[in-house]
Design an enzyme around this catalytic site. Structure first.
Site, mmCIF file in Angstrom:
data_model
loop_
_atom_site.group_PDB
_atom_site.id
_atom_site.type_symbol
_atom_site.label_atom_id
_atom_site.label_comp_id
_atom_site.label_asym_id
_atom_site.label_seq_id
_atom_site.Cartn_x
_atom_site.Cartn_y
_atom_site.Cartn_z
ATOM 1 C CE LYS A 15 -3.396 2.958 0.712
ATOM 2 N NZ LYS A 15 -4.542 3.223 -0.222
ATOM 3 C CB CYS A 61 -3.070 9.883 -3.703
ATOM 4 S SG CYS A 61 -4.740 9.521 -2.795
HETATM 5 O O1 IRO Z 1 -7.600 6.791 -1.426
HETATM 6 C C1 IRO Z 1 -6.603 6.221 -1.572
HETATM 7 O O2 IRO Z 1 -5.896 5.682 -0.585
HETATM 8 C C2 IRO Z 1 -6.147 5.970 -2.943
HETATM 9 C C3 IRO Z 1 -4.993 6.270 -3.331
HETATM 10 I I1 IRO Z 1 -3.584 6.862 -2.177
HETATM 11 C C4 IRO Z 1 -4.665 5.955 -4.809
HETATM 12 O O3 IRO Z 1 -3.580 6.413 -5.275
HETATM 13 N N1 IRO Z 1 -5.610 5.756 -5.482
HETATM 14 C C5 IRO Z 1 -7.030 5.659 -4.983
HETATM 15 O O4 IRO Z 1 -7.896 5.223 -5.925
HETATM 16 N N2 IRO Z 1 -7.279 5.680 -3.843
#
Ligand code: IRO
Length: 313
Positions: free
Chosen positions: A45, A131
């Site tokens: 993650k 993100c």
């Molecule tokens: O909300 C999130 O943690 C997230 C991330 I960092 C991302 O790069 N892409 C996404 O759809 N959700």
């Protein structure tokens, strides 16, 4: 005999499949299940310098054609994932692993990358420039100047294999601009693409948004994403230096979807929404379906059809 092996720079993988970061990779239990699966590799993650709880729930919803999420970067912090990969590397010295890193500020992006550089991590790092879900923070790679600023600074000290996770782009001029920037750096790979940022879905029974954070706006994945992912892989393969490999991500539900991303030029293929919905057993099915498509077409290795998409004269 079919050979599903692929490589990314000097790294070899038994097959091209992996999880998309954010899916099935939050903690040791999920990561161990990925390791035990039929996938060719795995990624952790996206990690920040310090652990983060993420956004309030509900922050994920399944949709008929995919998913919407605004997780908000929940993660256990870079030290947790560094501990995990150090153990993993001892147990699986010949199976390279990916680490995803991210910062919500310029300084944090650099700080988390330094932690990787200074560690004994010997796999591939992916910096998430896309993100969509941190309230108040734009997606870095939609800002060319900020992207250049981060990559300039990173490559003053970062010497391990590094890739960037990109958001979807939609205009050929954007592909030209971003590829010209990326081609200036010794990147091992790009990963295209992250979820389609800031979509919105409504529950018809209640006229309410499906997720709580950001008034319901969130990243869209799954079948909705496939044509955009194909276009992004194809467009970047046509523009990037051949030494920069491509991880194709978006809309994989079947072996044919994997095949299509490779046809557009992908070296590896990640699975997000469908992995979340079906669990790690999906990799066995995808590999067997991919093998079936290859047999029908008469191919015995991925290299024979990678990038071989045909256009209409
Ligand atoms: O909300 C999130 O943690 C997230 C991330 I960092 C991302 O790069 N892409 C996404 O759809 N959700």
């Amino acid at each position: 005999m079919l050979n599903l092996q692929t490589q990314l720079g000097n790294f070899q993988f038994a097959n091209p499949l992996m999880n998309a970061s954010g899916v099935h990779c939050m903690d040791k239990t999920e990561l161990d299940e990925m390791v035990a699966s039929a996938s060719g590799s795995l990624v952790t993650k996206s990690a920040t310098v310090k652990p983060r709880p993420g956004n309030p729930e509900p922050r994920y919803a399944d949709l008929t054609l995919g998913s919407i999420n605004s997780m908000g970067l929940p993660n256990l912090g870079i030290d947790y994932y560094l501990d995990y990969v150090q153990q993993y590397q001892q147990e699986h010295p010949n199976q390279p692993i990916f680490m995803s890193i991210v910062g919500t500020t310029f300084e944090d992006n650099i700080a988390v990358a330094r932690r990787i550089q200074e560690s004994d991590f010997n796999g591939l790092a992916e910096i998430n420039l896309s993100c969509p879900n941190v309230p108040g923070e734009p997606q870095t790679a939609y800002d060319p100047d900020q992207t250049v600023k981060i990559l300039d600074e990173l490559f003053t000290f970062f010497t391990k294999p590094l890739g960037v996770k990109l958001p979807p782009f939609f205009d050929l001029a954007q592909f030209d601009q971003m590829a010209a920037i990326l081609n200036r750096y010794p990147l091992a790979f790009i990963n295209t693409m992250n979820s389609l940022g800031n979509g919105l879905m409504i529950d018809p029974a209640t006229d309410t948004v499906m997720i709580k954070p950001k008034g319901g706006f969130g990243g869209i994945g799954g079948a909705f994403a496939k044509p955009i992912a194909l276009a992004n892989v194809r467009a970047f393969r046509q523009r990037l230096r051949p030494e920069i490999a491509i991880i194709g991500t978006g809309g994989v539900q079947t072996g044919r979807d994997v095949y299509d991303l490779i046809l557009c030029g992908a070296n590896m293929v990640q699975v997000g929404t469908a992995l979340h919905q079906q669990g790690t057993g999906i990799f066995d099915r995808l590999l067997s379906e991919l093998s079936g498509v290859m047999q029908t077409k008469g191919y015995s290795s991925l290299a024979e059809f990678r990038g071989q998409l045909k256009t209409i004269e």
